[in-house]
Write a protein that holds these residues in place. Structure first.
Motif, PDB file in Angstrom:
ATOM      1  N   ILE A 375      -4.723 -42.538 -43.005  1.00 42.92           N
ATOM      2  CA  ILE A 375      -5.588 -43.709 -42.848  1.00 42.92           C
ATOM      3  C   ILE A 375      -4.923 -44.763 -41.973  1.00 42.92           C
ATOM      4  CG2 ILE A 375      -6.873 -43.330 -44.979  1.00 42.92           C
ATOM      5  CD1 ILE A 375      -5.112 -45.571 -46.199  1.00 42.92           C
ATOM      6  N   CYS A 377      -2.330 -46.550 -42.256  1.00 43.80           N
ATOM      7  CA  CYS A 377      -1.983 -47.788 -42.947  1.00 43.80           C
ATOM      8  C   CYS A 377      -0.637 -48.326 -42.486  1.00 43.80           C
ATOM      9  CB  CYS A 377      -1.951 -47.547 -44.445  1.00 43.80           C
ATOM     10  SG  CYS A 377      -0.648 -46.407 -44.934  1.00 43.80           S
ATOM     11  N   ALA A 379       2.268 -47.687 -43.677  1.00 45.50           N
ATOM     12  CA  ALA A 379       3.289 -47.776 -44.727  1.00 45.50           C
ATOM     13  C   ALA A 379       4.513 -46.951 -44.347  1.00 45.50           C
ATOM     14  CB  ALA A 379       2.717 -47.288 -46.055  1.00 45.50           C
ATOM     15  N   GLN A 391       3.310 -42.144 -38.281  1.00 46.56           N
ATOM     16  CA  GLN A 391       1.888 -41.804 -38.160  1.00 46.56           C
ATOM     17  C   GLN A 391       1.581 -41.252 -36.774  1.00 46.56           C
ATOM     18  OE1 GLN A 391       3.160 -44.823 -38.093  1.00 46.56           O
ATOM     19  NE2 GLN A 391       1.716 -46.434 -37.577  1.00 46.56           N
ATOM     20  N   PRO A 424       0.210 -43.066 -48.753  1.00 49.56           N
ATOM     21  CA  PRO A 424      -0.846 -43.012 -49.763  1.00 49.56           C
ATOM     22  C   PRO A 424      -1.747 -41.789 -49.606  1.00 49.56           C
ATOM     23  CG  PRO A 424      -1.401 -44.618 -48.086  1.00 49.56           C
ATOM     24  CD  PRO A 424      -0.011 -44.133 -47.766  1.00 49.56           C
ATOM     25  N   SER A 425      -1.715 -41.178 -48.434  1.00 46.98           N
ATOM     26  CA  SER A 425      -2.545 -39.991 -48.236  1.00 46.98           C
ATOM     27  C   SER A 425      -1.812 -38.714 -48.639  1.00 46.98           C
ATOM     28  CB  SER A 425      -2.993 -39.901 -46.775  1.00 46.98           C
ATOM     29  OG  SER A 425      -3.977 -40.871 -46.515  1.00 46.98           O
ATOM     30  N   ILE A 427       0.618 -37.085 -47.344  1.00 43.26           N
ATOM     31  CA  ILE A 427       0.826 -36.124 -46.263  1.00 43.26           C
ATOM     32  C   ILE A 427       2.289 -35.686 -46.269  1.00 43.26           C
ATOM     33  CG2 ILE A 427       0.712 -35.788 -43.759  1.00 43.26           C
ATOM     34  CD1 ILE A 427      -1.355 -38.098 -43.746  1.00 43.26           C
TER      35      ILE A 427
HETATM   36  S1  SF4 Z   1       0.972 -41.100 -42.431  1.00 40.19           S
HETATM   37 FE1  SF4 Z   1       0.499 -41.882 -44.464  1.00 40.19          FE
HETATM   38  S2  SF4 Z   1       1.730 -43.735 -44.608  1.00 40.19           S
HETATM   39 FE2  SF4 Z   1       1.645 -43.221 -42.465  1.00 40.19          FE
HETATM   40  S3  SF4 Z   1      -0.081 -44.352 -41.648  1.00 40.19           S
HETATM   41 FE3  SF4 Z   1      -0.855 -42.337 -42.240  1.00 40.19          FE
HETATM   42  S4  SF4 Z   1      -1.589 -42.614 -44.312  1.00 40.19           S
HETATM   43 FE4  SF4 Z   1      -0.288 -44.360 -43.888  1.00 40.19          FE
END
Ligand code: SF4
Ligand code: SF4
Lengths: 555, 343
Positions: A375, A377, A379, A391, A424-425, A427
């Protein structure tokens, strides 16, 4: 000590230490097992060569495998007994592969070879000390198993001012360095002095995480008793991955190891505290590296604790000495839960690089994750200690744009797992990065190969042109000298013949086009060699014209 | 003993998409409460309509795309889109308008681009923009705040008003409908009235305008809570608000007769909702630290431009959509310096 200025590295995560169980129990000495196993492969790369044969009697401390290559330190028997076999056995390695191992059946007598230490090491040159360290089979005990003598040699070509001893055990569960510092603080401090002498460096920073009170007390006590002015104890915050070499260097000195560089490039050599103690034992007491402290912990083991164990002891033996498995034992991890690896069986030996045996109970650790789409995000980027954009790496890695991923510094990823942990996903980012690195390396090899072929082709081409020019030169010279005497008809006939030959060559090149297309890219040494072989004998114009016409295809 | 294996790291992740989405929805509560307090329960009915439409749209699209619907519905991202759209709509907008906007947001804004994580535009704002362009009268018919009307519609009255377009006997839609302060400002300035004159109107008071300032306070509160929980990047709201404030300040100082105060801008319209909840949508925002600052600031700047000189009274939706388009480029040029590389 508390006034020491600390720096920050980007990112990092706070992890639940899980260190109480193994850390609180006293350090125990592991029993002598019936069988000792020594894999000949100590790191990825070449095996060392056995110098014993099945049936040989060996003593404790005797070298059983050596190599001329200075990157491969020798292996020593950790007790006396008889070599039973040199055979393929499973290795404690993430790949789960097998490799050649020396299996020794112990005789229970534990007879040692005569060790001769050298307390007056100050008279020795750094090179002598390094040889000493190499011969004692010492490698980094923090987990990487990099040969210590090689790391020390980096100081010969560069000016090293600081030695860092890494006692920052930032991964959860692991307490072997804590235990070592608590029980063997003097050895570590003396080892630091030897390393300093061998590096000709001025100061040593001994980093300990601030959640290791016992180790701190023991070290302070030892430092008050001895003469350790050159060693400075520094408490570092317990943030993962402070114990990573590059992160620790940043925290302690504010310097950054240049990309693709080594710490010695910025005047630093970093060693694990266990390595320092091993160096002390080797240089002053003459004992090679035949044992280490290992943490056996997790809810899957009855009595979590630290063991002083012989290298080569089967993991099953070590677990048994900690009361055996509990009913919920589910997974077996070597190393910590962030950067360690799962193994499928406990029928594996303890090696120099194993610092922790983590037997996870039910739901203590996770297995395969159920990922959702990213997503974006960020993080992961906030947590990355290297300041990467995981990401983006994930995006490019997944869409097979490996070049872009490399451009986004894929190879600077230290695979610490911080991004995975905060995503949070859910992955499995690190898994993707490992795979992407593998693909990138494969691609690079491929490119290098074709580059190599291209270079050879070009140099051959240049050589041929030179030859042609030379030939033309000499022909011209001949013509000049002959010109006067030659009849005009003869000159004409020569011109006609030349024209015909040129036409023929043109045709040949046209004919050769489809075949040239079908020809595979030069991929192996043979493909590279074949056109070269043709050029080795300076053939006639017709012969060389064919590969010449092919040239754009090969390019 | 034999053991199953997997790849490190083995520690369970600390967060999940559904938790983030739910937390953001919890953080919307203060703003939502202020909306209900000032403008009646219509907004709650709109939320319900949008939630149902979003769930139906999401499930339909997932089954069309042959994906399991339950895990996707459980990530609550569609629910968040629905609520963000619902709180942006006039409280008594007809039900079909809300449903249409939500379905458009989910189907076109989200799934046609590949679903969660792949949509370049903020779905709620896509829905909002489409509604604003297609149904301008409905979209500008806001209600007077409680401070002016003295009372706000209850849930049952709002329900009938939205579904059957009938109001309690003493009220009519025409009497009820009222332009927002930003809208009023825009029209009146267009009629060459001075700011001082306009602001003597009943709608304007305090630092922003009646009713609206409380709603903005509510969203600010929820947003600060999200910041504290570390769920949104501080760079976006800080960039957004400081750019908007700075622009408004500059023009206010130059020509106070035409440009309202910076505080008015910050506490009017969708400012706080936009700064903390819309611009921070992770999927469509910039993801690098510096990029987020630029992204947020550009939105703030655009909001001021659209409000002051553009064709629409508020500009949050269009500013966000425009910057969504620029986010990948911003990201590309604002990569952070990686450890070990020259400064
Ligand atoms: S890989 Fe995970 S932590 Fe990184 S931006 Fe995507 S959803 Fe967020
Ligand atoms: S695993 Fe690599 S990308 Fe992920 S946080 Fe660690 S260094 Fe950064």
């Amino acid at each position: 000590m508390n006034l020491f200025k600390l720096w920050n590295f980007h990112g990092g995560v706070h992890l639940d230490g899980q260190k109480q169980e193994s850390g609180r129990a006293p350090l125990a000495v592991a029993r002598l097992p019936e069988r000792l196993i020594f894999p000949l492969q100590q790191r990825n790369g070449e095996d060392s060569k056995p110098v014993v044969a099945p049936g040989d009697r060996v003593l404790k401390g005797q070298a059983i495998a050596c190599d001329d290559n200075p990157v491969i330190p020798p292996i020593h028997a950790s007790s006396s007994g008889v070599v039973r076999a040199i055979e393929q056995l499973p290795l404690p390695h993430p790949s789960g592969l097998s490799g050649l191992c020396i299996a020794i059946e112990t005789d229970g007598e534990d007879v040692a070879t005569a060790f001769s230490g050298n307390p007056g090491y100050r008279q020795c040159s750094p090179a002598e000390l390094r040889r000493n360290i190499h011969e004692a089979g010492i490698v980094g005990l923090g987990g990487a198993a990099f040969p210590t003598s090689i790391k020390m040699a980096a100081g010969t070509s560069r000016k090293v001012d600081t030695l860092i001893l890494n006692g920052a055990e930032c991964e959860p569960y692991i307490t072997c360095d804590d235990s070592l510092l608590t029980h063997y603080s003097e050895e570590v401090l003396e080892g630091a002095k030897i390393l300093l002498h061998s590096l000709q460096a001025e100061r040593c920073l001994l980093a300990v995480e601030d959640d290791m009170p016992d180790a701190l007390t023991a070290l302070e006590k030892a430092m008050n008793c001895g003469d350790f002015e050159t060693v400075q104890l520094v408490r570092v915050p317990a943030v993962y991955p402070t114990g990573g070499e590059k992160q620790l260097i940043k925290v302690l000195t504010g310097r950054e190891v240049p990309a693709r560089g080594i710490p010695a490039d910025i005047g630093i050599v970093c060693q694990n505290v266990g390595t320092a103690a091993a160096v002390y034992n080797a240089v002053v007491r003459g004992t090679p590296l035949i044992s280490r402290i290992v943490t056996v912990t997790g809810r899957g083991v009855k009595r979590p604790q630290n063991l002083l164990a012989r290298i080569g002891t089967p993991l099953s033996d070590l677990v048994r000495q900690c009361g055996g498995y509990t009913s919920e034992a589910e997974r077996l991890v070597l190393g910590g839960p962030m950067m360690g690896f799962d193994v499928p069986t406990d029928d594996l030996p303890l090696t120099k690089s194993v610092n922790c045996i983590l037997v996870a109970g039910r739901n203590e650790l996770i297995g395969e994750k159920q990922p959702l789409p990213c997503i974006r995000c960020g993080a992961c980027a906030d947590a990355c200690p290297v300041n990467l954009l995981p990401q983006q790496l994930y995006w490019y890695g997944r869409s097979d744009q490996i070049e872009r991923a490399v451009d986004y510094k894929l190879f600077d990823c230290i695979e610490c797992g911080c991004c995975d942990y905060v995503c949070p996903s859910h992955i499995p980012l690190v898994q993707y990065f490992r795979a992407a690195k593998g693909k990138a390396i494969a691609k690079r090899r491929e490119r290098e190969k074709s580059e190599h072929a291209r270079l050879r082709f070009e140099s051959r081409q240049a050589r041929k042109e030179q030859e042609k020019r030379d030939r033309e030169e000499s022909a011209k010279r001949k013509k000049l000298t002959l010109g006067a005497s030659k009849a005009p008809e003869i000159v004409e006939a020569i011109e006609r013949a030349k024209l015909r030959r040129a036409e023929k060559a043109g045709q040949a090149s046209r004919n050769s086009d489809p075949t040239a297309k079908k020809q595979p890219e030069p991929s192996g040494p043979s493909a590279v060699k074949s056109p070269d072989a043709g050029a080795a004998e300076p053939g006639s114009a017709e012969r060389t014209s064919v590969p010449e016409a092919k040239s754009p295809k090969i390019d | 003993m034999h053991f199953p294996t997997a790849q490190a790291p083995y520690l369970a992740p600390i967060n999940s998409v559904s938790r983030i989405m739910l937390t953001v929805q919890v953080a919307l509560i203060p703003g939502l409460a202020a909306l209900v307090w000032q403008f009646g329960s219509g907004v709650l009915v709109q939320c319900l309509i949008a939630l149902v439409a979003a769930a139906l749209g999401e499930a339909a699209m997932l089954s069309l795309r042959r994906r399991p619907a339950v895990p996707a519905l459980k990530d609550y991202s569609a629910a968040l889109t629905a609520i963000l759209l619902a709180v942006s709509l006039p409280p008594l907008a007809p039900w079909w308008l809300t449903a249409f906007g939500t379905l458009f947001a989910i189907i076109i804004g989200k799934h046609l681009y590949g679903g969660l994580g792949y949509n370049p535009f903020n779905p709620a704002m896509v829905g909002y923009a489409v509604l604003l362009i297609s149904f301008p009268q409905h979209m500008t018919a806001w209600l007077p705040p409680r401070e002016l009307s003295g009372a706000a519609l209850g849930f049952a009255d709002a329900w009938t008003a939205i579904f059957s377009r009938t109001l309690p006997s003493e009220l009519t839609f025409d009497a009820l409908a009222m332009a927002t302060p930003l809208d009023t400002l825009k029209t009146q300035l267009g009629l060459d009235r001075s700011l001082d004159e306009i602001q003597t109107g009943a709608l304007f008071s305090g630092i922003g305008s009646r009713g609206w300032q409380w709603v903005n306070f509510g969203f600010l509160l929820g947003g600060l809570w999200l910041l504290k929980r570390g769920l949104i990047a501080w760079q976006i709201p800080v960039g957004f608000l400081s750019a908007l404030f700075a622009m408004a300040l500059i023009f206010f100082l130059i020509e106070p007769a035409v440009y309202p105060t910076p505080l008015f801008h910050c506490f009017s319209g969708a400012t706080m909702l936009g700064a903390f909840f819309i611009a921070t949508d992770p999927v469509t925002a910039s993801t690098t630290p510096r990029g987020r600052l630029i992204y947020g600031a550009s939105i703030g700047l655009l909001v001021f431009v659209i409000r002051s000189w553009g064709g629409y009274p508020d500009g949050v939706a269009f500013a966000v959509l425009l910057l969504n388009l620029a986010a990948p480029t911003i990201d590309h040029y604002t990569r952070p310096r990686v450890y070990g590389y020259p400064k």
